[in-house]
Design a protein around this motif. Structure first.
Motif, PDB file in Angstrom:
ATOM      1  N   ARG A 113      -9.309  20.492  17.878  1.00  0.00           N
ATOM      2  CA  ARG A 113      -8.328  20.779  16.842  1.00  0.00           C
ATOM      3  C   ARG A 113      -6.947  20.312  17.312  1.00  0.00           C
ATOM      4  N   GLY A 114      -6.345  19.407  16.549  1.00  0.00           N
ATOM      5  CA  GLY A 114      -5.036  18.869  16.893  1.00  0.00           C
ATOM      6  C   GLY A 114      -5.078  17.731  17.895  1.00  0.00           C
ATOM      7  N   ASN A 115      -6.256  17.371  18.387  1.00  0.00           N
ATOM      8  CA  ASN A 115      -6.379  16.288  19.369  1.00  0.00           C
ATOM      9  C   ASN A 115      -6.757  14.995  18.640  1.00  0.00           C
ATOM     10  N   ALA A 116      -5.758  14.348  18.045  1.00  0.00           N
ATOM     11  CA  ALA A 116      -6.006  13.142  17.237  1.00  0.00           C
ATOM     12  C   ALA A 116      -6.594  11.990  18.048  1.00  0.00           C
ATOM     13  N   PRO A 117      -6.102  11.708  19.280  1.00  0.00           N
ATOM     14  CA  PRO A 117      -6.680  10.585  20.041  1.00  0.00           C
ATOM     15  C   PRO A 117      -8.172  10.754  20.318  1.00  0.00           C
ATOM     16  N   ALA A 118      -8.581  11.984  20.673  1.00  0.00           N
ATOM     17  CA  ALA A 118     -10.003  12.217  20.958  1.00  0.00           C
ATOM     18  C   ALA A 118     -10.836  12.074  19.692  1.00  0.00           C
ATOM     19  N   MET A 119     -10.341  12.607  18.568  1.00  0.00           N
ATOM     20  CA  MET A 119     -11.067  12.483  17.308  1.00  0.00           C
ATOM     21  C   MET A 119     -11.195  11.023  16.896  1.00  0.00           C
ATOM     22  N   ALA A 120     -10.127  10.255  17.103  1.00  0.00           N
ATOM     23  CA  ALA A 120     -10.156   8.829  16.755  1.00  0.00           C
ATOM     24  C   ALA A 120     -11.196   8.095  17.583  1.00  0.00           C
ATOM     25  N   PHE A 121     -11.299   8.439  18.875  1.00  0.00           N
ATOM     26  CA  PHE A 121     -12.299   7.806  19.744  1.00  0.00           C
ATOM     27  C   PHE A 121     -13.701   8.111  19.240  1.00  0.00           C
ATOM     28  N   LEU A 122     -13.975   9.372  18.909  1.00  0.00           N
ATOM     29  CA  LEU A 122     -15.306   9.752  18.436  1.00  0.00           C
ATOM     30  C   LEU A 122     -15.649   9.056  17.127  1.00  0.00           C
ATOM     31  N   GLU A 123     -14.673   8.944  16.233  1.00  0.00           N
ATOM     32  CA  GLU A 123     -14.927   8.286  14.952  1.00  0.00           C
ATOM     33  C   GLU A 123     -15.177   6.797  15.151  1.00  0.00           C
ATOM     34  N   GLU A 124     -14.404   6.185  16.028  1.00  0.00           N
ATOM     35  CA  GLU A 124     -14.564   4.745  16.282  1.00  0.00           C
ATOM     36  C   GLU A 124     -15.949   4.430  16.833  1.00  0.00           C
ATOM     37  N   HIS A 125     -16.477   5.328  17.671  1.00  0.00           N
ATOM     38  CA  HIS A 125     -17.775   5.089  18.304  1.00  0.00           C
ATOM     39  C   HIS A 125     -18.910   5.852  17.613  1.00  0.00           C
ATOM     40  N   GLU A 126     -18.616   6.398  16.429  1.00  0.00           N
ATOM     41  CA  GLU A 126     -19.618   7.113  15.635  1.00  0.00           C
ATOM     42  C   GLU A 126     -20.274   8.235  16.440  1.00  0.00           C
ATOM     43  N   LEU A 127     -19.420   9.078  17.048  1.00  0.00           N
ATOM     44  CA  LEU A 127     -19.912  10.167  17.895  1.00  0.00           C
ATOM     45  C   LEU A 127     -19.414  11.531  17.408  1.00  0.00           C
ATOM     46  N   THR A 128     -18.895  11.602  16.189  1.00  0.00           N
ATOM     47  CA  THR A 128     -18.314  12.845  15.697  1.00  0.00           C
ATOM     48  C   THR A 128     -19.383  13.903  15.460  1.00  0.00           C
ATOM     49  N   ASN A 129     -18.942  15.158  15.545  1.00  0.00           N
ATOM     50  CA  ASN A 129     -19.800  16.301  15.231  1.00  0.00           C
ATOM     51  C   ASN A 129     -19.599  16.620  13.753  1.00  0.00           C
ATOM     52  N   ASP A 130     -20.635  16.478  12.968  1.00  0.00           N
ATOM     53  CA  ASP A 130     -20.515  16.639  11.515  1.00  0.00           C
ATOM     54  C   ASP A 130     -20.165  18.070  11.105  1.00  0.00           C
ATOM     55  N   GLU A 131     -20.473  19.057  11.972  1.00  0.00           N
ATOM     56  CA  GLU A 131     -20.278  20.453  11.588  1.00  0.00           C
ATOM     57  C   GLU A 131     -18.818  20.887  11.672  1.00  0.00           C
ATOM     58  N   ASP A 132     -18.108  20.538  12.741  1.00  0.00           N
ATOM     59  CA  ASP A 132     -16.705  20.934  12.890  1.00  0.00           C
ATOM     60  C   ASP A 132     -16.009  19.958  13.821  1.00  0.00           C
ATOM     61  N   ASP A 133     -14.832  20.365  14.337  1.00  0.00           N
ATOM     62  CA  ASP A 133     -14.061  19.486  15.215  1.00  0.00           C
ATOM     63  C   ASP A 133     -14.357  19.765  16.684  1.00  0.00           C
ATOM     64  N   SER A 134     -15.592  20.144  16.988  1.00  0.00           N
ATOM     65  CA  SER A 134     -16.007  20.386  18.365  1.00  0.00           C
ATOM     66  C   SER A 134     -16.558  19.109  18.990  1.00  0.00           C
ATOM     67  N   CYS A 135     -16.559  19.109  20.294  1.00  0.00           N
ATOM     68  CA  CYS A 135     -17.157  17.993  21.047  1.00  0.00           C
ATOM     69  C   CYS A 135     -17.964  18.579  22.195  1.00  0.00           C
ATOM     70  N   PHE A 136     -19.241  18.233  22.248  1.00  0.00           N
ATOM     71  CA  PHE A 136     -20.131  18.701  23.305  1.00  0.00           C
ATOM     72  C   PHE A 136     -20.483  17.512  24.202  1.00  0.00           C
ATOM     73  N   ILE A 137     -20.192  17.658  25.492  1.00  0.00           N
ATOM     74  CA  ILE A 137     -20.546  16.629  26.471  1.00  0.00           C
ATOM     75  C   ILE A 137     -21.641  17.198  27.371  1.00  0.00           C
ATOM     76  N   ARG A 138     -22.726  16.446  27.503  1.00  0.00           N
ATOM     77  CA  ARG A 138     -23.861  16.891  28.324  1.00  0.00           C
ATOM     78  C   ARG A 138     -24.168  15.839  29.371  1.00  0.00           C
ATOM     79  N   ARG A 139     -24.317  16.287  30.601  1.00  0.00           N
ATOM     80  CA  ARG A 139     -24.634  15.380  31.701  1.00  0.00           C
ATOM     81  C   ARG A 139     -25.848  15.932  32.435  1.00  0.00           C
ATOM     82  N   VAL A 140     -26.851  15.109  32.638  1.00  0.00           N
ATOM     83  CA  VAL A 140     -28.092  15.508  33.321  1.00  0.00           C
ATOM     84  C   VAL A 140     -28.287  14.598  34.528  1.00  0.00           C
ATOM     85  N   ILE A 141     -28.519  15.214  35.700  1.00  0.00           N
ATOM     86  CA  ILE A 141     -28.759  14.443  36.928  1.00  0.00           C
ATOM     87  C   ILE A 141     -30.107  14.860  37.490  1.00  0.00           C
ATOM     88  N   SER A 142     -30.991  13.890  37.704  1.00  0.00           N
ATOM     89  CA  SER A 142     -32.315  14.189  38.260  1.00  0.00           C
ATOM     90  C   SER A 142     -32.226  14.293  39.780  1.00  0.00           C
TER      91      SER A 142
END
Length: 560
Positions: free
Chosen positions: A71-100
């Protein structure tokens, strides 16, 4: 801002779920408890490389999930929209990293697989981590220059300088390459001069060789052609003893008389009539051919000489005779191009000089703005560190522009941070003047100042208060608290004066059963905070005076 962090089987953490709040959050705990574990995990979410050592012993994989509110983070939202990574439900962003456990890694943004580079680009708009080694970067000239450019918002001027540098560098490299090939070019021109002149003199035209070959065959066999053509004409048309035409005509007369008896002869008569006509036409053509055919020994000699010369030149240049014209044209083009390179060399030398002047122009403007920025930055740093028990400190940032220097993408400036900490002491470079604690204070002041213009809404300070104690620690805590009033700030600290200033506090503890070890992070209530502050003040044995001092620290922090 960072809203939640979930860690599974990462290092000494089996399972950890932490909610984060706005403001300043202090993270405290015993030495070795793993206070920096969350920072290490977040670093992986921001694209840092991982290896198998990150996976908890006995586990098959480690998993880290960070939840950010945009919320209020326009640069991050613009990045997600440009790369088609937006969360359709709200303005949240979930980052997941898995290491074997084998060290393989996968990354996801809002459930979509992404590269580490994409994580890094997004991470620049999510949070900034200031580690314990950040202060040491202050001693490096490149880092000092970057601080000036960041503080002064000089990205546009720096970009123009970098672009001008690239133009100059590319032109200069072309010039160096052209000059290096000068001798080779001269040798080639010398060879081509002879070859092109020889082919120019011969001047074979397109398709000429094929025509020469045909004419040479005709002229060299002229007498035989004439004799055979005349004999054929005689046999077909003129022989008194019976030429082909008279034989056919005689057959036509005999068969015509018999047509009335058998109509099957009619088609044959017609064919013989056609044959007679063709014989007459062929005879006529042969007559014309014989009359036109010239036996010219001089022309034969000329054709034979040119034909032989063409064959000789083709062998000499290792091409087939039919391609001699094309080869000549290619040599001529190469010869002309090489001669034009002398002109190109002159133009390129002029271009390099002009590009260098253009570079000087934009780098000079950048230097001028850096000089103005440095004065303001130095004054602000000085004001901050004087509040941190360095009352006599003086800060000077020198920006020296030197056109004699070798051009670089960042300009021609030599930037030096100089400090004097005591009255009567001349300013000198940081590494020659300040102690470790003083460097920490200067570094923290710079980070707080620079944070005012940072694009990351969340800032993490990992024990940046090392070497600071007493009244200075209280001032540092006040600075961080003030910063926490504007942004989300987290600080891993061992200082009670800093922890007391926090709006929120997390306690890191390590539990072991003798075989395995687990790290936990707990949100502290107000009473828990008093107890933890007392522990930081008194050590393992908490006294009543330590508790009273802890309450006083909290009361003082809340009243500010």
């Amino acid at each position: 801002m960072l809203a939640h962090l979930s860690i599974s089987n990462f290092a000494v953490v089996k399972q950890l779920d932490v909610d984060f709040e706005q403001g300043l959050t202090a993270i405290t705990g015993e030495t070795g408890a793993g206070k920096s574990i969350a920072i290490d995990a977040l670093s992986l979410c921001l694209g840092e490389r991982a290896d198998a050592n990150a996976v908890r012993r006995g586990a098959t994989k480690a998993e880290i999930i960070s939840h950010f509110s945009l919320r209020g983070n326009a640069p991050a939202m613009a990045f997600l929209e440009e790369h088609e990574l937006t969360n359709d439900e709200d303005d949240s962003c979930f980052i997941r990293r898995v290491i074997s456990k084998e060290g393989r890694s996968k990354a996801f943004i809002n459930g979509v697989p992404v590269s580490l580079q994409q994580l890094k680009l997004l991470g620049q708009n999510l949070l900034a981590i200031h580690g314990q080694n950040t202060h040491l970067q202050l001693l490096k000239e490149d880092h000092q220059r970057q601080l000036i450019d960041h503080y002064g918002n000089l990205a546009t001027e720096l970009s123009k300088t970098t672009e001008a540098f690239k133009v100059w560098r590319d032109k200069k490299n072309q010039l160096i390459e052209l000059r290096a090939k000068a001798q080779q070019r001269d040798d080639r021109i010398q060879l081509l001069t002879y070859q092109v002149q020889e082919l120019d003199e011969f001047a074979i035209e397109q398709d000429e060789f094929e025509a020469l070959e045909i004419e040479h065959k005709r002229l060299s066999n002229g007498q035989s052609l004439l004799e055979q053509a005349q004999t054929s004409f005689y046999t077909l048309y003129e022989s008194d003893e019976g030429n082909a035409l008279s034989v056919v005509q005689s057959s036509i007369e005999r068969l015509s008389e018999l047509e009335s008896h058998d109509s099957n002869l009619t088609p044959i008569v017609l064919m013989l009539n056609d044959a007679a006509i063709h014989i007459e036409e062929a005879a006529s053509e042969l007559r014309d051919y014989c009359e036109a055919l010239e036996i010219d020994p001089l022309r034969l000699q000329q054709v034979e000489a040119r034909y032989s010369k063409a064959m000789e030149l083709a062998r000499k240049h290792n091409v087939i005779p039919e391609e001699l014209h094309l080869y000549h044209r290619d040599l001529r083009d190469e010869f002309d191009a090489l001669n034009k390179q002398d002109e190109l060399l002159g133009d390129l030398e002029t271009g390099v000089e002009q590009a260098l002047q253009d570079y000087y122009q934009v780098s000079s403007k950048l230097s001028s703005k850096r000089t103005n920025t440095a004065a303001k930055f130095a004054a602000e740093i000085e004001e901050q560190i004087r509040q941190m028990n360095m009352p006599h400190a003086r800060v000077v940032i020198n920006v020296e522009y030197d056109e004699v220097k070798k051009p670089t993408a960042s300009g021609l400036d030599t930037i030096t941070f100089k400090v004097a900490t005591n009255p009567g002491q001349p300013e000198d470079k940081l590494e020659k003047v300040v102690s470790g604690g003083e460097l920490s204070r200067i570094g923290l002041a710079i980070q707080v100042i620079a944070s005012d213009s940072t694009s990351a809404p969340t800032m993490i300070f990992d024990e940046v208060d090392t070497g600071i104690s007493g009244p200075t620690a209280s001032i540092v805590g006040s600075l961080l608290r003030r910063l926490g009033g504007q942004s989300q700030v987290m600080c891993v600290t061992h200082l009670p004066q800093v922890a007391a200033q926090a709006h929120n506090q997390l306690f890191v503890t390590k539990l072991t059963d003798g075989e395995t070890t687990e790290t936990h992070m707990l949100a502290l209530t107000e009473q828990d905070r008093i107890d933890e502050l007392a522990r930081l003040l008194a050590g393992d044995k908490i006294t009543d005076s330590a508790v009273a001092n802890a309450r006083e620290l909290r009361k003082s922090a809340e009243s500010n």
